[in-house]
Scaffold this active site. Structure first.
Site, short mmCIF file in Angstrom:
data_model
loop_
_atom_site.label_atom_id
_atom_site.label_comp_id
_atom_site.label_asym_id
_atom_site.label_seq_id
_atom_site.Cartn_x
_atom_site.Cartn_y
_atom_site.Cartn_z
N GLU A 56 0.83 -1.21 0.00
CA GLU A 56 0.00 0.00 0.00
C GLU A 56 0.87 1.26 0.00
OE1 GLU A 56 -0.07 -2.58 1.98
OE2 GLU A 56 -1.99 -2.91 2.95
N ALA A 157 11.00 -36.79 -7.38
CA ALA A 157 11.18 -37.13 -8.80
C ALA A 157 11.16 -38.64 -8.89
CB ALA A 157 12.52 -36.60 -9.29
N ALA A 165 15.13 -44.12 -7.24
CA ALA A 165 16.56 -44.35 -7.48
C ALA A 165 16.68 -45.73 -8.14
CB ALA A 165 17.33 -44.33 -6.15
N TRP A 173 20.66 -38.31 -12.62
CA TRP A 173 19.46 -37.54 -12.47
C TRP A 173 18.31 -38.33 -13.07
CZ3 TRP A 173 20.54 -33.47 -9.62
CH2 TRP A 173 21.84 -32.96 -9.64
N THR A 199 19.23 -39.16 2.59
CA THR A 199 19.48 -38.50 1.30
C THR A 199 20.86 -37.84 1.30
OG1 THR A 199 17.14 -38.18 0.92
CG2 THR A 199 18.61 -36.71 -0.27
N LEU A 207 21.43 -28.54 -2.27
CA LEU A 207 20.11 -27.97 -1.97
C LEU A 207 20.09 -26.45 -1.96
CD1 LEU A 207 18.80 -30.48 0.73
CD2 LEU A 207 18.28 -30.41 -1.71
N ARG A 210 20.14 -22.44 -7.57
CA ARG A 210 21.21 -22.08 -8.51
C ARG A 210 20.66 -21.90 -9.92
NH1 ARG A 210 22.85 -26.59 -5.98
NH2 ARG A 210 22.59 -27.95 -7.79
N ALA A 288 9.66 -38.63 3.71
CA ALA A 288 8.39 -38.22 3.09
C ALA A 288 7.26 -39.11 3.61
CB ALA A 288 8.50 -38.31 1.57
#
Ligand code: NAP
Length: 353
Positions: A56, A157, A165, A173, A199, A207, A210, A288
């Site tokens: 504002e 992923a 993995a 990757w 991990t 981590l 970049r 997780a």
């Protein structure tokens, strides 16, 4: 310039607010558009960083005397308290705006009350314009403030057959460079990234946020958190480098959960106390699983690569599900192809009882 509707101005204010994502914590993202008495845009602003001017104030400074008799359209109720900056409600009263349109009320007891102050000064206040859109744009902060612990995004992923993995443990990757760049963009919007010590021991990740093309580091880096009950993170682990702050969260410091691991609700409470509002849980499968089993995940972002491994660890381990009736059901909110991979965003459905 042509006049714009209040609805149109709010759409723009929500867009402006998003520019602050990742840099405003512990504050919310906020956008503001100022219309003059004829409905022309005379000021725009967003909150860029904690301690910096509120949206504002930026918009009022641009508008100058043209704010008088105009309308301030703002994504979050203007604050009513003096923190690092003065109350926005007072600034709007002093600028003699005639009307303030707000998307979402402020849920924090300390900053709320702006609408009442404005009304008491004779200013018309309307609440709820494009509220769900503005709520979505600020979901991490609003959720964190309402319940007292950070908003948790679990990102993983996997191959199309759900492997995180290969059988020999290699996982770098799984997905394409385009998907990994997208992860860096996601990381840039949160205040902390979390991994389990498993991990760190397997992948030795950095981590950091970049630029993958030239390796340069972003100016603002999220806090790196290793969930490591017994302090097994190696002294020379890359996550301990000087590129960003790191917290090795041990059971001795945070407290132990029922299975001897780090107490996850206590971990999130400690992060909230450090000003963290949004976290990216980056694995691995065991941590997780523990977060999901405890109902601590607010959003799932899965990157699926068009590859098959047929063996190797699953993307998720032991999420407290033993039979199909206990499956954690998700509602998919977005599917986007990123390079050759798919990014699926989903929200866990609330469980009954
Ligand atoms: N594809 C992906 O997205 C992805 C992402 C990350 C990792 N990975 C892969 O996952 C593998 C590592 O898997 P992981 O399951 O061992 O790693 P992890 O989930 O990162 O770490 C698990 C460890 O965290 C510690 N921990 C502390 N408190 C915990 C709690 N409350 N609940 C659960 N764990 C807790 C435990 O070790 P302590 O008992 O010693 O504390 C536990 O063994 C690697 O191969 C890596 O490449 C894949």
């Amino acid at each position: 310039m042509a006049s714009v509707s209040v609805d149109e101005a709010m759409r723009r204010a929500i867009e402006l607010a998003a520019r602050g994502l990742g840099t405003t914590s512990p504050n919310p993202v906020v956008g503001c558009v100022l219309l003059d008495a004829d409905g022309e845009v005379v000021g725009e602003g967003f909150h860029a960083y904690a301690g910096g001017p509120h949206a504002e104030i930026v918009a009022l400074a641009q508008a100058g005397h043209r704010a008088k008799g105009g309308t301030a359209v703002v994504t979050l109720e203007p604050c009513d308290h003096t923190g690092r900056t003065g109350p926005c409600s007072d600034a709007l009263v002093q600028a003699q705006v005639a009307r303030v349109v707000i998307a979402v009320p402020d849920p924090t007891p300390v900053a709320a009350g702006g609408a009442a102050t404005l009304r008491a000064a004779g200013i018309r206040v309307d609440l709820g314009v494009r509220a769900s859109e503005a709520e979505n744009g600020n979901v991490a902060w609003l959720t964190a403030m309402r319940r007292g612990w950070p908003y948790v995004i679990w990102k993983y992923a996997a191959t199309l057959d759900g492997r995180s993995a290969a059988a020999d443990g290699t996982s770098m990757w799984i997905t394409s460079e385009a998907a990994r760049m997208d992860v860096h963009a996601l990381r840039a919007t949160v205040d902390a990234v979390i991994v389990g010590v498993g991990t760190v021991l397997a992948d030795d990740p950095r981590l950091t946020v970049r630029n993958l093309r030239d390796g340069s580091l972003a100016i603002r880096q999220p806090l790196r958190v290793v969930v490591d009950s017994a302090g097994r993170t190696p002294l020379d682990a890359q996550i301990r480098d000087a590129a960003a702050r790191t917290w090795i969260a041990t059971a001795a410091e945070v407290g132990a959960g029922p299975d001897g691991g780090v107490d996850l609700p206590a971990l999130l409470a400690a992060l909230h106390a450090k000003g963290v509002r949004a976290v990216l849980l980056e694995g691995g499968p065991k941590l997780a699983g523990a977060f999901l089993a405890a109902g601590l995940v607010d959003r799932v972002v899965g990157y699926l690569a068009p590859r098959l491994l047929g063996a190797g660890p699953a993307a998720l381990v032991d999420a407290g599900v033993t039979t199909i009736a206990e499956a954690i059901d998700l509602e998919i909110t977005d599917v986007t192809q990123i390079g050759p991979d798919l990014r699926i965003t989903a929200l866990p459905r609330k469980r009954e009882g």
